[in-house]
Design a protein around this motif. Structure first.
Motif, PDB file in Angstrom:
ATOM      1  N   ALA A   1       6.281  -2.861   2.307  1.00 25.72           N
ATOM      2  CA  ALA A   1       6.148  -2.999   0.858  1.00 25.72           C
ATOM      3  C   ALA A   1       5.606  -1.715   0.229  1.00 25.72           C
ATOM      4  CB  ALA A   1       5.232  -4.174   0.535  1.00 25.72           C
ATOM      5  N   GLU A   2       4.646  -1.080   0.899  1.00 23.60           N
ATOM      6  CA  GLU A   2       4.090   0.173   0.381  1.00 23.60           C
ATOM      7  C   GLU A   2       5.162   1.262   0.387  1.00 23.60           C
ATOM      8  OE1 GLU A   2       0.039   2.767   0.977  1.00 23.60           O
ATOM      9  OE2 GLU A   2       1.214   2.307   2.768  1.00 23.60           O
ATOM     10  N   ASN A   3       5.941   1.332   1.450  1.00 24.74           N
ATOM     11  CA  ASN A   3       7.017   2.332   1.511  1.00 24.74           C
ATOM     12  C   ASN A   3       8.024   2.128   0.383  1.00 24.74           C
ATOM     13  OD1 ASN A   3       5.921   3.551   3.754  1.00 24.74           O
ATOM     14  ND2 ASN A   3       7.213   2.470   5.219  1.00 24.74           N
TER      15      ASN A   3
ATOM     16  N   GLU B   1      -3.877  -6.882  -0.286  1.00 25.04           N
ATOM     17  CA  GLU B   1      -4.404  -8.248  -0.300  1.00 25.04           C
ATOM     18  C   GLU B   1      -3.307  -9.259   0.027  1.00 25.04           C
ATOM     19  OE1 GLU B   1      -6.827 -11.524  -0.600  1.00 25.04           O
ATOM     20  OE2 GLU B   1      -7.373  -9.385  -0.455  1.00 25.04           O
ATOM     21  N   LYS B   2      -2.127  -9.047  -0.538  1.00 23.45           N
ATOM     22  CA  LYS B   2      -1.014  -9.968  -0.311  1.00 23.45           C
ATOM     23  C   LYS B   2      -0.613 -10.005   1.165  1.00 23.45           C
ATOM     24  CE  LYS B   2       3.827 -10.791  -1.663  1.00 23.45           C
ATOM     25  NZ  LYS B   2       4.950 -10.310  -2.517  1.00 23.45           N
TER      26      LYS B   2
ATOM     27  N   PRO C   1      -3.888   0.342  -8.096  1.00 22.63           N
ATOM     28  CA  PRO C   1      -3.969  -1.108  -8.313  1.00 22.63           C
ATOM     29  C   PRO C   1      -2.834  -1.873  -7.617  1.00 22.63           C
ATOM     30  CG  PRO C   1      -4.380   0.058 -10.361  1.00 22.63           C
ATOM     31  CD  PRO C   1      -3.881   1.076  -9.382  1.00 22.63           C
ATOM     32  N   GLN C   2      -1.639  -1.313  -7.637  1.00 25.24           N
ATOM     33  CA  GLN C   2      -0.516  -1.985  -6.994  1.00 25.24           C
ATOM     34  C   GLN C   2      -0.647  -1.983  -5.466  1.00 25.24           C
ATOM     35  OE1 GLN C   2       1.951   0.466  -9.922  1.00 25.24           O
ATOM     36  NE2 GLN C   2       3.485  -0.941  -9.119  1.00 25.24           N
ATOM     37  N   VAL C   3      -1.132  -0.871  -4.925  1.00 28.90           N
ATOM     38  CA  VAL C   3      -1.323  -0.801  -3.473  1.00 28.90           C
ATOM     39  C   VAL C   3      -2.422  -1.772  -3.041  1.00 28.90           C
ATOM     40  CG1 VAL C   3      -2.053   0.680  -1.559  1.00 28.90           C
ATOM     41  CG2 VAL C   3      -0.492   1.578  -3.302  1.00 28.90           C
TER      42      VAL C   3
ATOM     43  N   GLN D   1       0.433  -6.591   8.734  1.00 29.69           N
ATOM     44  CA  GLN D   1       0.430  -5.140   8.591  1.00 29.69           C
ATOM     45  C   GLN D   1       1.835  -4.560   8.458  1.00 29.69           C
ATOM     46  OE1 GLN D   1      -1.932  -3.186   7.907  1.00 29.69           O
ATOM     47  NE2 GLN D   1      -1.012  -1.176   8.219  1.00 29.69           N
ATOM     48  N   PRO D   2       2.801  -4.991   9.279  1.00 28.08           N
ATOM     49  CA  PRO D   2       4.169  -4.467   9.093  1.00 28.08           C
ATOM     50  C   PRO D   2       4.726  -4.782   7.703  1.00 28.08           C
ATOM     51  CG  PRO D   2       3.958  -5.507  11.238  1.00 28.08           C
ATOM     52  CD  PRO D   2       2.707  -5.838  10.488  1.00 28.08           C
TER      53      PRO D   2
END
Length: 310
Positions: free
Chosen positions: A203-205, A191-192, A184-186, A197-198
């Motif tokens: 943020a994912e890292n 979406e945000k 859910p967070q990913v 993409q960068p």
């Protein structure tokens, strides 16, 4: 096509980079202290069921093709997507045409049945460009002992991937659990940052760093090499890395600069210099030379198959 053009552009801009399409060209480039650029296709979807396209990719310098990626298509099954129980008749035609041209058949990503179908009909050595072995970690992306035992007759090479989840069961389990928990967070981050993409990657890292898992170390790579040596023989082991295709590497590896750790570990385990050179590239070059001999000097299109999927 964009990537092929980009590869050629880099070679034209930098004298230390050189496109290579044969084993001899690789050896000559090494003598000149140049870096070889070798091109392959990851996923037979790219030929769009057309042997014409396959031949044109060969003309552009492509010398291997992974028959599938993670999803089955019209003529071959992927490791986690079974639709045909192996290769279809057209899939077998693709394999034979690759033999005729002089293009490595790559059995990474495909199903176990496709691996055996390929080994049943190919006239040239195959590669698994980035796979582990199931004897160390029983993952669908890895190669079974049944396939390994067929390599001495085929002459093929299993090139060990560096992705910890394919190397190690605990890493794979914990990564899957984390992915499910953080989905859910990913999704929210995707979406945000849908137009950045960068920003999404950063943020994912950060999210993953805040939720650490066990990551197997580089010695696990050599565990897979050990198993290939035991079952198939040292002549059938290589390195596949997949640096640009994995989210993280075995600890403490950060990139290609840490490849030497694998060499050190093989030395520590008693591998001879000759054995290590085979793993680091001589096995692949030997298989490539044999693959080229099977192809010979035939016409690319004049003698090519016209079969297609209707």
């Amino acid at each position: 096509m964009d990537l092929i053009d980009a590869t050629n552009r880099e070679a034209e801009r930098h004298s230390d980079l050189v496109p290579c399409t044969t084993a001899n060209e690789i050896r000559q480039a090494k003598k000149r202290n140049q870096i070889c650029l070798l091109m392959g296709i990851e996923g037979g979807y790219a030929i769009e069921n057309s042997l014409y396209a396959l031949r044109n990719f060969y003309r552009l310098g492509v010398r291997y093709m992974t028959l599938t990626h993670n999803v089955a298509h019209d003529w071959a099954d992927a490791h986690r997507d079974i639709k045909h129980n192996g290769l279809t008749d057209f899939g077998k035609e693709v394999v034979l045409e690759m033999n005729r041209l002089g293009m490595f058949i790559d059995i990474s990503h495909v199903s176990e049945k496709v691996m055996h179908d390929v080994l049943d009909i190919t006239k040239a050595p195959v590669i698994a460009s980035h796979s582990g072995v199931r004897g160390v970690n029983d993952h669908t992306r890895n190669v079974s002992d049944a396939v390994l035992k067929r390599l001495p007759q085929n002459g093929g090479v299993i090139m060990v991937v560096f992705y910890p989840s394919f190397l190690d069961e605990r890493t794979n389990r914990e990564e899957n659990e984390r992915s499910a928990r953080l989905k859910p967070q990913v999704d929210a981050l995707r979406e945000k940052f849908k137009n950045d993409q960068p920003g999404f990657v950063a943020a994912e890292n950060e999210l993953m760093a805040a939720n650490p898992i066990y990551i197997a170390d580089y010695k696990r790579i050599v565990d897979h090499i050990d198993h290939i040596k035991k079952v198939a023989g040292i002549d059938h082991a290589g390195l596949g890395s997949d640096y640009d295709g994995v989210p993280f590497l075995p600890t403490p590896m950060q990139g290609a600069e840490d490849l030497v750790l694998v060499t050190y570990e093989m030395l520590r385990r008693g591998y001879t210099e000759t054995e290590i050179k085979k793993v680091l590239g001589e096995n692949m070059l030997r298989a490539m030379t044999q693959m080229e001999k099977v192809a010979g000097n035939r016409q690319i299109s004049g003698q090519g198959s016209l079969k297609k999927i209707k």
